[in-house]
Structures are given as structure tokens and as C-alpha cells.
Write a protein that holds these residues in place. Structure first.
Motif, mmCIF file in Angstrom:
data_model
loop_
_atom_site.group_PDB
_atom_site.id
_atom_site.type_symbol
_atom_site.label_atom_id
_atom_site.label_comp_id
_atom_site.label_asym_id
_atom_site.label_seq_id
_atom_site.Cartn_x
_atom_site.Cartn_y
_atom_site.Cartn_z
ATOM 1 N N CYS A 107 -6.331 4.371 -6.449
ATOM 2 C CA CYS A 107 -5.143 3.683 -5.939
ATOM 3 C C CYS A 107 -3.990 3.899 -6.920
ATOM 4 C CB CYS A 107 -5.391 2.178 -5.772
ATOM 5 S SG CYS A 107 -6.720 1.754 -4.610
ATOM 6 N N ASN A 108 -2.776 3.837 -6.405
ATOM 7 C CA ASN A 108 -1.621 3.931 -7.285
ATOM 8 C C ASN A 108 -0.952 2.573 -7.428
ATOM 9 O OD1 ASN A 108 -0.124 3.532 -4.938
ATOM 10 N ND2 ASN A 108 0.367 5.708 -4.696
ATOM 11 N N GLN A 109 0.165 2.553 -8.113
ATOM 12 C CA GLN A 109 0.832 1.279 -8.408
ATOM 13 C C GLN A 109 1.432 0.623 -7.179
ATOM 14 O OE1 GLN A 109 3.601 2.385 -11.493
ATOM 15 N NE2 GLN A 109 2.069 2.202 -13.125
ATOM 16 N N THR A 110 1.557 1.375 -6.088
ATOM 17 C CA THR A 110 2.114 0.793 -4.861
ATOM 18 C C THR A 110 1.010 0.300 -3.930
ATOM 19 O OG1 THR A 110 2.160 2.942 -3.744
ATOM 20 C CG2 THR A 110 4.115 2.320 -5.002
ATOM 21 N N ASN A 111 -0.230 0.192 -4.473
ATOM 22 C CA ASN A 111 -1.386 -0.270 -3.699
ATOM 23 C C ASN A 111 -1.726 0.658 -2.537
ATOM 24 O OD1 ASN A 111 -1.876 -2.565 -5.306
ATOM 25 N ND2 ASN A 111 -0.315 -3.740 -4.201
ATOM 26 N N THR A 112 -1.402 1.928 -2.702
ATOM 27 C CA THR A 112 -1.848 2.947 -1.761
ATOM 28 C C THR A 112 -3.147 3.531 -2.305
ATOM 29 O OG1 THR A 112 0.429 3.506 -1.147
ATOM 30 C CG2 THR A 112 -1.262 5.143 -0.668
ATOM 31 N N CYS A 113 -4.177 3.598 -1.452
ATOM 32 C CA CYS A 113 -5.498 4.022 -1.911
ATOM 33 C C CYS A 113 -6.024 5.193 -1.078
ATOM 34 C CB CYS A 113 -6.479 2.854 -1.822
ATOM 35 S SG CYS A 113 -5.985 1.402 -2.797
ATOM 36 N N TRP A 114 -6.974 5.930 -1.645
ATOM 37 C CA TRP A 114 -7.588 7.060 -0.965
ATOM 38 C C TRP A 114 -8.945 7.341 -1.605
ATOM 39 C CZ3 TRP A 114 -3.469 7.091 -4.231
ATOM 40 C CH2 TRP A 114 -3.588 7.806 -5.441
ATOM 41 N N CYS A 115 -9.779 8.084 -0.917
ATOM 42 C CA CYS A 115 -11.097 8.451 -1.441
ATOM 43 C C CYS A 115 -11.038 9.866 -2.007
ATOM 44 C CB CYS A 115 -12.152 8.386 -0.344
ATOM 45 S SG CYS A 115 -12.320 6.769 0.438
ATOM 46 N N VAL A 116 -11.768 10.093 -3.096
ATOM 47 C CA VAL A 116 -11.789 11.411 -3.732
ATOM 48 C C VAL A 116 -13.213 11.939 -3.802
ATOM 49 C CG1 VAL A 116 -9.742 10.892 -5.113
ATOM 50 C CG2 VAL A 116 -12.018 10.490 -6.089
ATOM 51 N N ASN A 117 -13.313 13.247 -4.064
ATOM 52 C CA ASN A 117 -14.619 13.849 -4.312
ATOM 53 C C ASN A 117 -14.889 13.862 -5.821
ATOM 54 O OD1 ASN A 117 -13.004 15.930 -5.307
ATOM 55 N ND2 ASN A 117 -13.253 17.209 -3.477
ATOM 56 N N GLY A 127 -4.536 4.997 2.540
ATOM 57 C CA GLY A 127 -4.495 3.703 3.200
ATOM 58 C C GLY A 127 -4.070 2.627 2.226
ATOM 59 N N ASP A 128 -4.339 1.368 2.577
ATOM 60 C CA ASP A 128 -4.005 0.268 1.683
ATOM 61 C C ASP A 128 -5.249 -0.158 0.908
ATOM 62 O OD1 ASP A 128 -5.535 -1.185 3.485
ATOM 63 O OD2 ASP A 128 -3.789 -1.978 4.563
ATOM 64 N N THR A 129 -5.192 -1.292 0.260
ATOM 65 C CA THR A 129 -6.306 -1.730 -0.603
ATOM 66 C C THR A 129 -7.546 -2.138 0.178
ATOM 67 O OG1 THR A 129 -5.300 -3.940 -0.649
ATOM 68 C CG2 THR A 129 -4.811 -2.469 -2.493
ATOM 69 N N THR A 130 -7.460 -2.195 1.503
ATOM 70 C CA THR A 130 -8.648 -2.507 2.304
ATOM 71 C C THR A 130 -9.517 -1.268 2.524
ATOM 72 O OG1 THR A 130 -7.490 -2.104 4.401
ATOM 73 C CG2 THR A 130 -7.403 -4.350 3.503
ATOM 74 N N LEU A 131 -9.011 -0.101 2.133
ATOM 75 C CA LEU A 131 -9.761 1.142 2.305
ATOM 76 C C LEU A 131 -11.062 1.084 1.503
ATOM 77 C CD1 LEU A 131 -9.735 4.116 3.392
ATOM 78 C CD2 LEU A 131 -8.756 4.753 1.186
ATOM 79 N N ARG A 132 -12.149 1.496 2.096
ATOM 80 C CA ARG A 132 -13.450 1.499 1.438
ATOM 81 C C ARG A 132 -13.956 2.926 1.264
ATOM 82 N NH1 ARG A 132 -11.908 -2.351 0.002
ATOM 83 N NH2 ARG A 132 -12.479 -4.532 0.428
ATOM 84 N N CYS A 133 -14.450 3.226 0.080
ATOM 85 C CA CYS A 133 -15.059 4.524 -0.218
ATOM 86 C C CYS A 133 -16.487 4.231 -0.668
ATOM 87 C CB CYS A 133 -14.281 5.256 -1.301
ATOM 88 S SG CYS A 133 -12.508 5.444 -0.948
ATOM 89 N N ASN A 134 -17.447 4.477 0.195
ATOM 90 C CA ASN A 134 -18.819 4.040 -0.059
ATOM 91 C C ASN A 134 -19.538 4.855 -1.131
ATOM 92 O OD1 ASN A 134 -18.634 2.016 1.947
ATOM 93 N ND2 ASN A 134 -19.093 3.528 3.545
ATOM 94 N N GLU A 135 -19.100 6.092 -1.337
ATOM 95 C CA GLU A 135 -19.783 6.943 -2.321
ATOM 96 C C GLU A 135 -18.827 7.997 -2.864
ATOM 97 O OE1 GLU A 135 -22.676 9.670 -0.674
ATOM 98 O OE2 GLU A 135 -21.750 9.551 1.314
ATOM 99 N N LEU A 136 -19.165 8.517 -4.024
ATOM 100 C CA LEU A 136 -18.414 9.637 -4.589
ATOM 101 C C LEU A 136 -19.072 10.915 -4.074
ATOM 102 C CD1 LEU A 136 -16.140 10.528 -6.565
ATOM 103 C CD2 LEU A 136 -17.909 10.719 -8.315
ATOM 104 N N VAL A 137 -18.442 11.542 -3.083
ATOM 105 C CA VAL A 137 -19.014 12.746 -2.480
ATOM 106 C C VAL A 137 -18.887 13.915 -3.450
ATOM 107 C CG1 VAL A 137 -18.867 14.359 -0.551
ATOM 108 C CG2 VAL A 137 -18.465 11.919 -0.173
#
Length: 310
Positions: A107-117, A127-137
Motif C-alpha cells: 500500500c502507499n501513503q494514499t491508502n491505495t493497495c495492490w497484490c505483488v508477486n 484497490g483500497d485498504t479492503t483489498l485482500r492478498c491471500n498469498e505471495l504468488v
């Protein structure tokens, strides 16, 4: 007379030795590490940005490198395989696990989040802080494409493969079994690095870290200490690279929506749609004109007949 002079000489020798030791207290694999000697003469190095202790006999993890680059004032931002994607977001300030690997959600300072490998490259929409990333692919295949500058004649493909394999193996300490292909077709070079989670031991360097070090070396922004200069050459002949692309292929396909379409793809779609609309419009106008001309011809024929009858 003699004793004081001897003492002075010894002091100067010790000072010179101490100065030399201080100069040698550097991190060979990471110029962004701060190193100091402890009371026992051991060289201890911590990373800029995280103050995490680093082992300078091996490569530093990519996650910690990116964090150091963001914290350093000198840091600079920076045939595709199926499901392979480029890193279009550049360097950001990542969240790292204690082990140095990326956290699955960033996530960045603007509370924008994303999933990474496992290479820290975004693999979902933001997405926002409700985004869920279940695993590190895990990124298990890294596809590197180089383009060298024009030259009077091409290199020999076998020499390119042997030379680059030696560089990757010796400079980045990657086991040769993970270098699955090096192909050359003037002026392009294609390198495949493949490493499944089941193959990688604790002692093995990660292919994501190798690719990041290699990219920085090629772009003349080496992470290694300046004393460990990068010499990219084939049999002593410089390999002047003018372009590098790195594609990441994960164990699971990325999860991008249509928002991920690039401006180029959107432009192509717009042209196709416009062409279709234009074609339909021309067809309708053409039919209307044809109908109008038929009516004129029928009217003129009627007038001619009336003229003949009169």
C-alpha cells in the motif's frame, strides 16, 4: 632519541593500518549499505532505509534493495511469454517481511493497495485498504530481453550464451541449473531464468534478486560496491546494451481487469470501432443515394413517356 622515534613510527603504522581497514570495510554486494568496524575488527553492514543487517557475501533481497533505493538521495526510478507482464510501476517503498521478502499486499501513503508477486511486481488492479492478498504468488520464470547497439558484425551465438552464463553464475552466484536458456539473434538476446519454489534451497539466490541486480548493472546503476565494476563483454568485445525488458511469469496468472489495457491497445480498439462505424455509415449513405438516384431516373422516364404520348 631512538625510542621516541620508534614509538612515533609504530603509531603511524597502526594509524595507516586502521585507515586501510576502514577503507576495506565496505559491502561488496551492496553500495547502499553503511559499514562500520566493531571493537573486534569485524565489518558490520546495515542497509539504508531499513537499518537491517546485511550479509555482504550474498545478494541482498530485492525488497530491501528497493526500500534502500527509495531512501537514498542518489536513487533513480526506473516474443513475450504467455501470462508474462512487465513492471510498469517502477520503484516504490515496499513493505518487507523480516526475512526480506515482499509482503503479499503493498500500500502507499494514499491508502491505495495492490497484490505483488515474489519479485515485488504488481499482479492485480489497485484497490483500497479492503483489498485482500491471500498469498505471495511466486515468480518462477523471468524472461529477459536485451538489445545491443548496431555493430559491423554479429556475435557468435554460442559465445554470447557462454559469456552471459558465466557472468550470471559468477557475479550473481546463481546456480547454472536455473539459467535454462540464452538465445541470440542479432541484435536481440533472450535469457530465461526459471526457479520453482520446490527447487530453491535456502542457500540458493532468488532469480528475482538476480534479475534486479542484472538490470541495475545493465542500466549503469550498479548495486555492487564501486570496486566491483561491471564488465559486460563477449570474449573481450564490449556488449553495448541499449535496451532491456524483463517479463515476469508467476505460478498463477495475474489478475488484471480491462483497466489494465494500455493506451496503445485502447487506441487500436478505438480505430477498429471507428472503422466499423465509418463503414456502416458509408453503406447507409450509399444506399440512400442509390435510392434517390433510382427515384430520379423513374421520374425522368415518366416525363419522357408523357412527352412521347403527347
Amino acid at each position: 632519541g631512538t625510542a621516541p622515534r620508534t614509538t612515533v613510527v609504530l603509531v603511524l603504522i597502526l594509524a595507516a593500518a586502521s585507515s586501510s581497514a576502514q577503507k576495506n570495510c565496505t559491502c561488496a554486494t551492496n553500495r547502499r549499505a553503511l559499514c562500520t568496524e566493531d571493537t573486534l575488527g569485524n565489518c558490520l553492514c546495515t542497509l539504508v532505509g531499513s537499518n537491517q543487517r546485511v550479509d555482504c557475501s550474498v545478494l541482498t533481497s530485492k525488497c530491501l534493495l528497493m526500500k534502500a533505493e527509495m531512501s537514498s538521495p542518489k536513487g533513480r526510478r526506473i516474443s513475450k511469454p504467455e501470462h508474462g507482464f512487465l513492471d510498469n510501476d517502477g520503484v516504490y517503498n515496499p513493505d518487507c517481511e523480516d526475512s526480506g521478502i515482499f509482503k503479499a499486499r503493498q500500500c502507499n501513503q494514499t491508502n491505495t493497495c495492490w497484490c505483488v508477486n515474489s519479485a515485488g511486481v504488481r499482479r492485480t488492479d489497485k484497490g483500497d485498504t479492503t483489498l485482500r492478498c491471500n498469498e505471495l504468488v511466486r515468480t518462477n520464470w523471468i524472461f529477459i530481453e536485451l538489445k545491443h547497439k548496431e555493430r559491423s558484425k554479429a556475435f557468435h551465438a554460442s559465445e554470447v550464451a557462454d559469456g552471459l552464463k558465466q557472468i550470471i553464475q559468477n557475479r550473481y552466484k546463481l546456480h547454472p541449473k536455473y539459467i535454462t536458456a540464452i538465445e541470440y539473434e542479432y541484435p536481440f538476446i533472450h535469457i530465461d531464468l526459471k526457479q520453482n519454489a520446490s527447487q530453491k534451497s535456502k542457500e540458493d539466490v532468488d532469480i528475482a534478486d538476480v534479475a534486479y541486480y542484472f538490470e541495475k548493472d545493465v542500466k549503469l546503476d550498479s548495486i555492487f560496491h564501486r570496486s566491483n565494476a561491471f564488465n559486460l563483454s563477449i570474449n573481450g568485445d564490449p556488449l553495448d546494451v541499449e535496451g532491456i525488458l524483463i517479463y515476469y511469469v508467476d505460478e498463477k496468472p495475474p489478475e488484471f481487469s480491462m483497466k489494465r489495457l494500455t493506451a496503445g491497445v485502447i487506441a487500436v480498439l478505438a480505430v477498429v470501432i471507428l472503422t466499423i462505424i465509418t463503414g456502416i455509415t458509408v453503406l447507409v449513405i450509399s444506399r440512400r443515394r442509390t435510392g434517390k438516384y433510382e427515384k430520379v431516373e423513374i421520374k425522368e422516364m415518366g416525363e419522357m413517356r408523357r412527352g412521347q404520348n403527347s
